[in-house]
Scaffold this motif. Sequence first.
Motif, PDB file in Angstrom:
ATOM      1  N   PRO A 136      -1.651   2.223 -31.503  1.00  0.00           N
ATOM      2  CA  PRO A 136      -2.543   1.542 -32.444  1.00  0.00           C
ATOM      3  C   PRO A 136      -2.657   0.053 -32.153  1.00  0.00           C
ATOM      4  O   PRO A 136      -1.720  -0.579 -31.658  1.00  0.00           O
ATOM      5  CB  PRO A 136      -1.852   1.778 -33.793  1.00  0.00           C
ATOM      6  CG  PRO A 136      -0.391   1.840 -33.447  1.00  0.00           C
ATOM      7  CD  PRO A 136      -0.294   2.422 -32.052  1.00  0.00           C
ATOM      8  N   ILE A 137      -3.796  -0.504 -32.474  1.00  0.00           N
ATOM      9  CA  ILE A 137      -3.998  -1.955 -32.474  1.00  0.00           C
ATOM     10  C   ILE A 137      -4.695  -2.283 -33.793  1.00  0.00           C
ATOM     11  O   ILE A 137      -5.867  -1.947 -33.987  1.00  0.00           O
ATOM     12  CB  ILE A 137      -4.845  -2.436 -31.287  1.00  0.00           C
ATOM     13  CG1 ILE A 137      -4.177  -2.075 -29.964  1.00  0.00           C
ATOM     14  CG2 ILE A 137      -5.066  -3.949 -31.370  1.00  0.00           C
ATOM     15  CD1 ILE A 137      -4.977  -2.475 -28.742  1.00  0.00           C
ATOM     16  N   SER A 138      -3.958  -2.909 -34.700  1.00  0.00           N
ATOM     17  CA  SER A 138      -4.498  -3.149 -36.028  1.00  0.00           C
ATOM     18  C   SER A 138      -4.262  -4.591 -36.463  1.00  0.00           C
ATOM     19  O   SER A 138      -3.479  -5.326 -35.864  1.00  0.00           O
ATOM     20  CB  SER A 138      -3.867  -2.188 -37.048  1.00  0.00           C
ATOM     21  OG  SER A 138      -2.461  -2.374 -37.109  1.00  0.00           O
ATOM     22  N   VAL A 139      -4.937  -4.966 -37.532  1.00  0.00           N
ATOM     23  CA  VAL A 139      -4.807  -6.299 -38.112  1.00  0.00           C
ATOM     24  C   VAL A 139      -4.174  -6.168 -39.493  1.00  0.00           C
ATOM     25  O   VAL A 139      -4.543  -5.282 -40.269  1.00  0.00           O
ATOM     26  CB  VAL A 139      -6.184  -6.984 -38.224  1.00  0.00           C
ATOM     27  CG1 VAL A 139      -6.061  -8.318 -38.955  1.00  0.00           C
ATOM     28  CG2 VAL A 139      -6.790  -7.192 -36.841  1.00  0.00           C
ATOM     29  N   ARG A 140      -3.206  -7.032 -39.768  1.00  0.00           N
ATOM     30  CA  ARG A 140      -2.588  -7.104 -41.093  1.00  0.00           C
ATOM     31  C   ARG A 140      -3.073  -8.373 -41.806  1.00  0.00           C
ATOM     32  O   ARG A 140      -2.983  -9.465 -41.258  1.00  0.00           O
ATOM     33  CB  ARG A 140      -1.071  -7.212 -40.990  1.00  0.00           C
ATOM     34  CG  ARG A 140      -0.323  -5.929 -40.689  1.00  0.00           C
ATOM     35  CD  ARG A 140       1.165  -6.220 -40.828  1.00  0.00           C
ATOM     36  NE  ARG A 140       2.008  -5.087 -40.573  1.00  0.00           N
ATOM     37  CZ  ARG A 140       3.281  -5.009 -40.966  1.00  0.00           C
ATOM     38  NH1 ARG A 140       3.833  -6.026 -41.601  1.00  0.00           N
ATOM     39  NH2 ARG A 140       3.991  -3.933 -40.709  1.00  0.00           N
ATOM     40  N   ALA A 141      -3.534  -8.212 -43.016  1.00  0.00           N
ATOM     41  CA  ALA A 141      -3.899  -9.362 -43.850  1.00  0.00           C
ATOM     42  C   ALA A 141      -2.926  -9.411 -45.020  1.00  0.00           C
ATOM     43  O   ALA A 141      -2.944  -8.527 -45.894  1.00  0.00           O
ATOM     44  CB  ALA A 141      -5.333  -9.235 -44.341  1.00  0.00           C
ATOM     45  N   ASN A 150      -3.988  -3.221 -43.897  1.00  0.00           N
ATOM     46  CA  ASN A 150      -4.038  -3.100 -42.440  1.00  0.00           C
ATOM     47  C   ASN A 150      -5.113  -2.114 -42.026  1.00  0.00           C
ATOM     48  O   ASN A 150      -5.385  -1.128 -42.721  1.00  0.00           O
ATOM     49  CB  ASN A 150      -2.674  -2.686 -41.871  1.00  0.00           C
ATOM     50  CG  ASN A 150      -2.169  -1.359 -42.421  1.00  0.00           C
ATOM     51  OD1 ASN A 150      -2.266  -1.092 -43.615  1.00  0.00           O
ATOM     52  ND2 ASN A 150      -1.609  -0.527 -41.561  1.00  0.00           N
ATOM     53  N   GLY A 151      -5.729  -2.414 -40.884  1.00  0.00           N
ATOM     54  CA  GLY A 151      -6.766  -1.541 -40.368  1.00  0.00           C
ATOM     55  C   GLY A 151      -7.043  -1.852 -38.915  1.00  0.00           C
ATOM     56  O   GLY A 151      -6.782  -2.965 -38.444  1.00  0.00           O
ATOM     57  N   TRP A 190      -1.299 -15.924 -42.689  1.00  0.00           N
ATOM     58  CA  TRP A 190      -1.556 -14.721 -43.485  1.00  0.00           C
ATOM     59  C   TRP A 190      -2.114 -13.559 -42.674  1.00  0.00           C
ATOM     60  O   TRP A 190      -2.189 -12.438 -43.164  1.00  0.00           O
ATOM     61  CB  TRP A 190      -2.523 -15.050 -44.623  1.00  0.00           C
ATOM     62  CG  TRP A 190      -3.886 -15.501 -44.153  1.00  0.00           C
ATOM     63  CD1 TRP A 190      -4.240 -16.749 -43.761  1.00  0.00           C
ATOM     64  CD2 TRP A 190      -5.063 -14.693 -44.004  1.00  0.00           C
ATOM     65  NE1 TRP A 190      -5.565 -16.786 -43.373  1.00  0.00           N
ATOM     66  CE2 TRP A 190      -6.086 -15.533 -43.513  1.00  0.00           C
ATOM     67  CE3 TRP A 190      -5.341 -13.337 -44.237  1.00  0.00           C
ATOM     68  CZ2 TRP A 190      -7.367 -15.068 -43.261  1.00  0.00           C
ATOM     69  CZ3 TRP A 190      -6.621 -12.873 -43.980  1.00  0.00           C
ATOM     70  CH2 TRP A 190      -7.619 -13.726 -43.514  1.00  0.00           C
ATOM     71  N   LEU A 191      -2.479 -13.814 -41.415  1.00  0.00           N
ATOM     72  CA  LEU A 191      -3.096 -12.778 -40.593  1.00  0.00           C
ATOM     73  C   LEU A 191      -2.222 -12.469 -39.382  1.00  0.00           C
ATOM     74  O   LEU A 191      -1.746 -13.381 -38.701  1.00  0.00           O
ATOM     75  CB  LEU A 191      -4.476 -13.250 -40.138  1.00  0.00           C
ATOM     76  CG  LEU A 191      -5.515 -12.199 -39.747  1.00  0.00           C
ATOM     77  CD1 LEU A 191      -5.798 -11.270 -40.914  1.00  0.00           C
ATOM     78  CD2 LEU A 191      -6.786 -12.866 -39.277  1.00  0.00           C
ATOM     79  N   GLU A 192      -2.007 -11.174 -39.115  1.00  0.00           N
ATOM     80  CA  GLU A 192      -1.157 -10.745 -38.012  1.00  0.00           C
ATOM     81  C   GLU A 192      -1.815  -9.596 -37.252  1.00  0.00           C
ATOM     82  O   GLU A 192      -2.625  -8.851 -37.808  1.00  0.00           O
ATOM     83  CB  GLU A 192       0.207 -10.262 -38.531  1.00  0.00           C
ATOM     84  CG  GLU A 192       0.990 -11.308 -39.294  1.00  0.00           C
ATOM     85  CD  GLU A 192       2.170 -10.720 -40.030  1.00  0.00           C
ATOM     86  OE1 GLU A 192       3.272 -11.311 -39.968  1.00  0.00           O
ATOM     87  OE2 GLU A 192       2.006  -9.668 -40.679  1.00  0.00           O
ATOM     88  N   ILE A 193      -1.459  -9.471 -35.977  1.00  0.00           N
ATOM     89  CA  ILE A 193      -1.869  -8.318 -35.171  1.00  0.00           C
ATOM     90  C   ILE A 193      -0.657  -7.423 -34.980  1.00  0.00           C
ATOM     91  O   ILE A 193       0.445  -7.900 -34.685  1.00  0.00           O
ATOM     92  CB  ILE A 193      -2.434  -8.759 -33.809  1.00  0.00           C
ATOM     93  CG1 ILE A 193      -3.807  -9.408 -33.983  1.00  0.00           C
ATOM     94  CG2 ILE A 193      -2.555  -7.565 -32.869  1.00  0.00           C
ATOM     95  CD1 ILE A 193      -4.452  -9.834 -32.686  1.00  0.00           C
ATOM     96  N   GLU A 194      -0.853  -6.125 -35.161  1.00  0.00           N
ATOM     97  CA  GLU A 194       0.236  -5.160 -34.987  1.00  0.00           C
ATOM     98  C   GLU A 194      -0.151  -4.140 -33.919  1.00  0.00           C
ATOM     99  O   GLU A 194      -1.264  -3.623 -33.911  1.00  0.00           O
ATOM    100  CB  GLU A 194       0.540  -4.442 -36.296  1.00  0.00           C
ATOM    101  CG  GLU A 194       1.648  -3.403 -36.164  1.00  0.00           C
ATOM    102  CD  GLU A 194       1.973  -2.702 -37.470  1.00  0.00           C
ATOM    103  OE1 GLU A 194       2.799  -1.781 -37.452  1.00  0.00           O
ATOM    104  OE2 GLU A 194       1.392  -3.077 -38.509  1.00  0.00           O
ATOM    105  N   SER A 195       0.772  -3.863 -33.020  1.00  0.00           N
ATOM    106  CA  SER A 195       0.579  -2.822 -32.027  1.00  0.00           C
ATOM    107  C   SER A 195       1.913  -2.116 -31.808  1.00  0.00           C
ATOM    108  O   SER A 195       2.898  -2.393 -32.487  1.00  0.00           O
ATOM    109  CB  SER A 195       0.042  -3.400 -30.709  1.00  0.00           C
ATOM    110  OG  SER A 195      -0.317  -2.352 -29.827  1.00  0.00           O
TER     111      SER A 195
END
Length: 208
Positions: A115-120, A129-130, A76-81
């Motif tokens: 950007p470096i953000s986290v997706r829940a 995302n934030g 359920w948790l991802e990192i986006e860049s």
Amino acid sequence: HMKNRLLIFAAIILLSISLQAQESKEQKYNGKIGLTFSSFGENDFIRFKNVEGSASYLGESFYTIGINYIKPLNNWLEIESGIEYSKHHITVEPNLPPDMDNSPYKADFSILNIPISVRANFLKYFFVNGGLMLDLELGNSNPADNQTGIGALLGVAAKYDFNFGASVFINPYLKAHSLLPFSGEKYHQRLMEDGIRIGITFNLDKVY
């Protein structure tokens, strides 16, 4: 008998969730890569403290195009860049003595954004995302303060995953650019941006 049926039904649901989670984890192992476009919002400058006698900078429009990569941490948790290019259009209203030209004029400037953000992810079709972003202002065309620095972003989104590996999402967001500016301007101006990001991603497990 009803209790036994409920227990069997609950066991089936838990087994289905477990199998779906394992399948989801396997499908997303290599992550996703995609394209994004952002606009449909407002872009304005703010100062944390008012400065008398300064010009006014009014946001007119903007757009952002980007390439993003999403790497799962768990089910359920991802990192986006990625990397994004933004073009901002503003109107400048000078604050000059009456004997000088006070006519408003148009200006524009560009920002490269990492950007470096986290997706829940939650409820299958949504995510929040934030995170942080590195802003690099390109050129010297911005009449306001330089926006090179560290900013922050926050958003919520709806998404849909297709069986063949593609996903689409629509992501309303807020961005605060240059919260920690690299320049030493006193009472630094920050570009505040709200908009909608639209994206399409492709599951790399469907490629390799």
